[in-house]
Scaffold this motif. Structure first.
Motif, PDB file in Angstrom:
ATOM      1  N   CYS A  89       0.855  -1.183   0.000  1.00  0.00           N
ATOM      2  CA  CYS A  89       0.000   0.000   0.000  1.00  0.00           C
ATOM      3  C   CYS A  89       0.893   1.236   0.000  1.00  0.00           C
ATOM      4  N   CYS A  90       0.679   2.066  -0.918  1.00  0.00           N
ATOM      5  CA  CYS A  90      -0.298   1.955  -2.003  1.00  0.00           C
ATOM      6  C   CYS A  90       0.365   2.443  -3.282  1.00  0.00           C
ATOM      7  N   ILE A 127      -4.283  -0.783  -3.174  1.00  0.00           N
ATOM      8  CA  ILE A 127      -3.435  -1.864  -2.687  1.00  0.00           C
ATOM      9  C   ILE A 127      -3.077  -2.743  -3.879  1.00  0.00           C
ATOM     10  N   SER A 132      -6.417   1.913   2.462  1.00  0.00           N
ATOM     11  CA  SER A 132      -5.682   1.864   3.727  1.00  0.00           C
ATOM     12  C   SER A 132      -5.110   3.239   4.020  1.00  0.00           C
ATOM     13  N   ASP A 169       0.667   2.916   5.235  1.00  0.00           N
ATOM     14  CA  ASP A 169       1.495   2.345   4.188  1.00  0.00           C
ATOM     15  C   ASP A 169       2.159   1.074   4.705  1.00  0.00           C
TER      16      ASP A 169
END
Length: 205
Positions: free
Chosen positions: A107-108, A114, A133, A136
Motif C-alpha cells: 500500500c499503495c 493496494i 488503507s 502504508d
C-alpha cells in the motif's frame, strides 16, 4: 390367526422409543456436521461492513481448508495469533484474505490502491468513503500464512495493526473455515463469493 399378527402383538412398536432414537441420531448428526463440516458464526463488530453487518449470521465451511489453503479474496474465520493480544471474548475474527504465502502486498500505488504482486486491486467491496488503507506497508507474506484485512478499513484491527508481529500475518493452521453465505436475517441472504479483482492477481515469481 396369521404369524404376522401374532408377531405384531408380541412385539408392539414403541412410538416414544422410536422418536427418542431418531432425536438422539439427529443430535449426533448435527453435532458432527457442526464440528467437522459447517458452523454458524455471529458477526460481533462492524469491521467487515458493508459486506457483513453487525449481528449478521454466516455459514462457515470448516472442511474446505483440510484439502487446500485459503485463497485470495475469500472471507475467513480464524483464531487470532497470540501476538495480536485478543481478549477472551474475541476468540475468533472474520476478515478477507488479501495475500497468501509468497505474495507481496503493498500500500499503495499512485492511485492509492493496494497491490498484490504488482496487480492493483479494484476493491468495490470496501466500506463507502473508506480509503483502501490509511497506513502504508510493504509485506511479503511468509509461506503457510495469510495477510487479512476487514472490508471496513477505518474500523478494522487487521494485519495492518500487527505488522510488528510476523508482518501481521495469520498462520493457515489457525483458520477455522471459509464464510460462504449470510443466512440471517433472511432479508440479507446471499453468498460470499470472491470479488473478480482477485482473478487477475499473478503468483509471485
Amino acid at each position: 390367526m396369521s404369524d404376522d399378527k401374532i408377531n405384531a402383538r408380541r412385539f408392539p412398536r414403541s412410538k416414544p422409543l422410536e422418536f427418542l432414537i431418531l432425536l438422539v441420531v439427529a443430535v449426533l448428526v448435527a453435532a458432527g456436521v457442526r464440528t467437522f463440516l459447517v458452523q454458524t458464526f455471529f458477526i460481533p463488530s462492524g469491521s467487515m461492513e458493508q459486506t457483513l453487518l453487525l449481528n449478521d449470521k454466516v455459514l462457515v465451511n470448516k472442511a474446505v481448508y483440510r484439502f487446500r489453503d485459503p485463497a485470495r479474496g475469500e472471507v475467513v474465520v480464524f483464531e487470532p495469533p497470540i501476538g495480536w493480544g485478543a481478549g477472551p471474548s474475541e476468540q475468533e475474527y472474520i476478515k478477507r484474505v488479501i495475500g497468501v504465502g509468497g505474495d507481496r502486498v503493498v500500500c499503495c500505488d499512485a492511485q492509492k490502491r493496494i497491490t498484490v504482486n504488482g496487480h492493483p486491486l479494484d476493491e468495490t467491496y470496501i466500506f463507502p468513503g473508506d480509503a483502501p488503507s490509511d497506513e502504508d506497508f510493504d509485506v511479503t507474506v511468509p509461506q503457510g500464512r495469510i495477510f487479512v484485512m476487514g472490508d471496513h478499513r477505518s474500523d478494522s484491527a487487521d494485519s495492518r495493526a500487527h505488522l510488528e508481529s510476523d508482518l501481521g500475518t495469520v498462520p493457515v493452521d489457525r483458520v477455522a473455515g471459509r464464510a460462504f453465505a449470510i443466512y440471517w436475517p433472511t432479508s440479507r441472504w446471499s453468498t460470499l463469493s470472491v470479488p473478480p479483482t482477485f482473478e487477475g492477481v499473478p503468483d509471485q515469481g
